[in-house]
Design a protein around this motif. Structure first.
Motif, PDB file in Angstrom:
ATOM      1  N   MET A   1      -1.073  -3.989   1.335  1.00  0.00           N
ATOM      2  CA  MET A   1      -1.858  -3.452   1.156  1.00  0.00           C
ATOM      3  C   MET A   1      -3.473  -3.837   1.612  1.00  0.00           C
ATOM      4  O   MET A   1      -3.666  -5.076   2.408  1.00  0.00           O
ATOM      5  CB  MET A   1      -2.130  -4.404  -0.182  1.00  0.00           C
ATOM      6  CG  MET A   1      -4.061  -3.865  -1.035  1.00  0.00           C
ATOM      7  SD  MET A   1      -3.867  -4.774  -2.662  1.00  0.00           S
ATOM      8  CE  MET A   1      -4.451  -6.148  -1.976  1.00  0.00           C
TER       9      MET A   1
ATOM     10  N   LEU B   1      -9.209  -1.308  -8.653  1.00  0.00           N
ATOM     11  CA  LEU B   1      -7.377  -0.591  -8.025  1.00  0.00           C
ATOM     12  C   LEU B   1      -6.216  -1.379  -8.688  1.00  0.00           C
ATOM     13  O   LEU B   1      -6.782  -2.441  -9.165  1.00  0.00           O
ATOM     14  CB  LEU B   1      -7.388  -0.909  -6.581  1.00  0.00           C
ATOM     15  CG  LEU B   1      -5.972  -0.908  -6.114  1.00  0.00           C
ATOM     16  CD1 LEU B   1      -5.313   0.509  -5.808  1.00  0.00           C
ATOM     17  CD2 LEU B   1      -5.822  -1.488  -4.326  1.00  0.00           C
TER      18      LEU B   1
ATOM     19  N   LEU C   1      -2.272  -1.984  -9.714  1.00  0.00           N
ATOM     20  CA  LEU C   1      -1.213  -1.250  -9.071  1.00  0.00           C
ATOM     21  C   LEU C   1      -0.330  -1.515 -10.791  1.00  0.00           C
ATOM     22  O   LEU C   1      -0.152  -2.717 -10.616  1.00  0.00           O
ATOM     23  CB  LEU C   1      -0.924  -2.514  -7.927  1.00  0.00           C
ATOM     24  CG  LEU C   1      -1.850  -3.139  -6.626  1.00  0.00           C
ATOM     25  CD1 LEU C   1      -1.994  -4.230  -6.313  1.00  0.00           C
ATOM     26  CD2 LEU C   1      -1.840  -1.248  -6.099  1.00  0.00           C
TER      27      LEU C   1
ATOM     28  N   TYR D   1       0.477  -3.223 -15.081  1.00  0.00           N
ATOM     29  CA  TYR D   1      -0.193  -2.749 -14.191  1.00  0.00           C
ATOM     30  C   TYR D   1      -1.815  -4.453 -13.831  1.00  0.00           C
ATOM     31  O   TYR D   1      -1.182  -5.042 -14.660  1.00  0.00           O
ATOM     32  CB  TYR D   1      -2.069  -1.804 -13.958  1.00  0.00           C
ATOM     33  CG  TYR D   1      -2.589  -1.737 -15.514  1.00  0.00           C
ATOM     34  CD1 TYR D   1      -3.413  -2.286 -14.928  1.00  0.00           C
ATOM     35  CD2 TYR D   1      -2.220  -0.938 -16.293  1.00  0.00           C
ATOM     36  CE1 TYR D   1      -5.131  -2.431 -16.054  1.00  0.00           C
ATOM     37  CE2 TYR D   1      -4.084  -0.747 -17.104  1.00  0.00           C
ATOM     38  CZ  TYR D   1      -4.748  -1.644 -17.055  1.00  0.00           C
ATOM     39  OH  TYR D   1      -5.336  -1.922 -17.733  1.00  0.00           O
TER      40      TYR D   1
ATOM     41  N   PHE E   1      -0.231   4.296  -7.732  1.00  0.00           N
ATOM     42  CA  PHE E   1      -1.781   3.254  -7.653  1.00  0.00           C
ATOM     43  C   PHE E   1      -2.565   4.151  -8.614  1.00  0.00           C
ATOM     44  O   PHE E   1      -2.555   5.350  -8.227  1.00  0.00           O
ATOM     45  CB  PHE E   1      -1.381   3.548  -6.010  1.00  0.00           C
ATOM     46  CG  PHE E   1      -0.178   2.565  -5.480  1.00  0.00           C
ATOM     47  CD1 PHE E   1      -0.181   1.159  -5.493  1.00  0.00           C
ATOM     48  CD2 PHE E   1       0.904   3.703  -4.963  1.00  0.00           C
ATOM     49  CE1 PHE E   1       0.448   0.876  -4.839  1.00  0.00           C
ATOM     50  CE2 PHE E   1       1.693   3.104  -4.240  1.00  0.00           C
ATOM     51  CZ  PHE E   1       1.959   1.608  -4.514  1.00  0.00           C
TER      52      PHE E   1
ATOM     53  N   ILE F   1      -2.270   1.685   1.659  1.00  0.00           N
ATOM     54  CA  ILE F   1      -0.638   1.023   1.319  1.00  0.00           C
ATOM     55  C   ILE F   1       0.411   1.086   1.597  1.00  0.00           C
ATOM     56  O   ILE F   1       0.696   2.542   2.192  1.00  0.00           O
ATOM     57  CB  ILE F   1      -0.627   1.492  -0.815  1.00  0.00           C
ATOM     58  CG1 ILE F   1      -1.561   1.437  -1.381  1.00  0.00           C
ATOM     59  CG2 ILE F   1       0.769   1.187  -0.750  1.00  0.00           C
ATOM     60  CD1 ILE F   1      -1.661  -0.051  -1.906  1.00  0.00           C
TER      61      ILE F   1
END
Length: 442
Positions: A173, A187, A189, A215, A295, A311
């Motif tokens: 990342m 963000l 993930l 996440y 994402f 990414i």
């Protein structure tokens, strides 16, 4: 700092004039303290903003235009560009010693891999799904190709296979943000179980939860990041870790940071750049099988060109490696978790977890001798791949000797190049499986 002291002195003078010769009472002192605190915060923020700008300018241009053609074919050995970091002993030793407590070990069977090589620049990767303009790009100063996340966007990989109860997920990342004093986009993930839906279904773009999900949310700050972890059973929250401020996150900015996730049934562990952020015994709901990595980048007042979230180098593996059992009892342990710098034999820091586990087994069984065998994929020249595999095996042997004090007489090193594939070299997953290091009991 002198400027801050002068400013504080000026405030004190004004307050003295305002209150005359009278002693400053409790209310006046409180006002002075608040103003002083605000000045310190403002000065600190200016310093941080200037530092961010300096880092941004010092790094090679963060992103090439999405429409710029990729470089000429410079693919060398092991499917990577020929430009590489020199194989120096100092690099290898520093990489391992710096992260000797890192205990992540990847699964023993690669399920999915994607480094976006061969993907069209300026396009979403083949088979992926997204509700925005996330595209493949190249980055100056970093090898390979990357997915650039767009704001207000969810991106789903093209994987359709279930991960199983025990799995690992890894990717790199890059966060490159032109901090201007307001909050950048956060963000997320995460992983999800799509259930009866396809893993790339449009319904998952509006709310990527599925039958179950979890996440990590990263909300960047100029000098830190707020981190939060949540998991769900459908739309019911299963686990929640309140947002916490992580100052180490500031070291992730402007470079490639490695993300590693390990699931062992309900247990969930997450590392970023070798720092373990979470170890949750019951973080993953029991029912349902995870089968998708997603994402999600939120919106913000920033312009798109001020936000760089990239990414790359995704790898998902299943299974729970048992180093001791495989090496001691079965006589052979193979791993894709010892990673090297592009086109070289310099060991990456995130390899420390695997090396730790190997060294521990050898320390517990001092009678065991092993042969270390390096392997590559079939991309590039045969002879070059052979030489690279030999150098990488030698680098692993050297690390075990120098950093883990394993007697050199117990170790042999050799390379097989691309001669003994265990996966299909026509697929990204197969190539990732073939790029491995084996330890064979003698």
């Amino acid at each position: 700092m002198k400027r801050l002291q002068l400013t504080t002195a000026a405030i004190a003078l004004v307050m003295g004039m305002f209150f005359g010769a009278m002693p400053i009472g409790a209310q006046a002192q409180s006002i002075l303290n608040k103003i002083k605190s605000r000045v310190e915060q403002t000065a600190t923020q200016k310093v941080l903003n200037e530092t961010d700008k300096a880092v941004s300018k010092g790094m090679d241009k963060a992103i090439e235009s999405a429409t710029k053609p990729s470089q000429e074919n410079t693919t060398g050995v092991d499917g990577v560009p020929t430009a590489s970091v020199p194989d120096t002993v100092a690099n290898k030793q520093t990489a391992i010693t710096a992260f000797s407590k890192y205990d992540f070990v990847p699964g023993d069977s690669v399920l999915y891999a994607n480094d976006f090589s061969g993907e069209a620049i300026g396009e979403l990767p083949t088979g992926w799904n997204s509700n925005g303009s996330s595209v493949v790009v190249t980055l100056d100063g970093l090898p390979g190709q990357w997915l650039r996340m767009a704001q207000r966007t969810v991106a789903l990989t093209d994987n359709e296979q279930p991960f199983g109860p025990d799995f690992t997920v890894e990717f790199d990342m890059v966060l490159q943000i032109d901090f201007q004093g307001w909050m950048p986009p956060s963000l997320r993930l995460g992983l999800l179980a799509s259930g009866t839906e396809s893993a790339t279904a449009n319904s998952l773009l509006s709310d990527p939860k599925g039958d179950k999900s979890f996440y990590l949310e990263i909300s960047p700050l100029s000098d830190a990041a707020n981190l939060m972890l949540e998991s769900y059973e459908k739309y019911t929250r299963y686990f929640h870790s309140p947002s916490n401020r992580n100052t180490t996150a500031s070291t992730w900015y402007g470079k490639s940071a490695h993300v590693a996730i390990q699931g062992q049934k309900e247990r969930l562990r997450i590392w970023v750049d070798r720092e373990k952020l979470y170890d949750v015994p019951k973080g993953i709901p029991k029912d349902g099988e995870l089968n998708q990595l997603f994402f999600q980048l939120s919106s913000s007042p920033y312009k798109d060109e001020q936000i760089g979230v990239y990414i790359g180098n995704i790898k998902i593996a299943k299974g729970l490696p048992d180093t001791r059992h495989k090496l001691v009892e079965e006589g052979r342990f193979s791993t894709t978790g010892i990673l090297f710098d592009t086109g070289s034999a310099t060991i990456k820091p995130e390899s420390a977890g695997v090396l730790n586990s190997i060294a521990a087994v050898l320390a517990q069984h001092p009678d065991i001798r092993v042969r270390i065998v390096g392997h590559t994929d079939a991309v590039g020249d045969d002879a070059a791949n052979q030489a690279l595999s030999e150098r990488r095996a030698a680098a692993v042997k050297e690390a075990l000797q120098a950093e883990y004090t394993i007697d050199a007489a117990r170790l042999e090193a050799t390379g097989k190049g691309e001669a003994e594939p265990v996966g299909d070299n026509q697929t990204a997953e197969g190539r990732a499986q073939n790029r491995r290091v084996e330890f064979i009991k003698l």
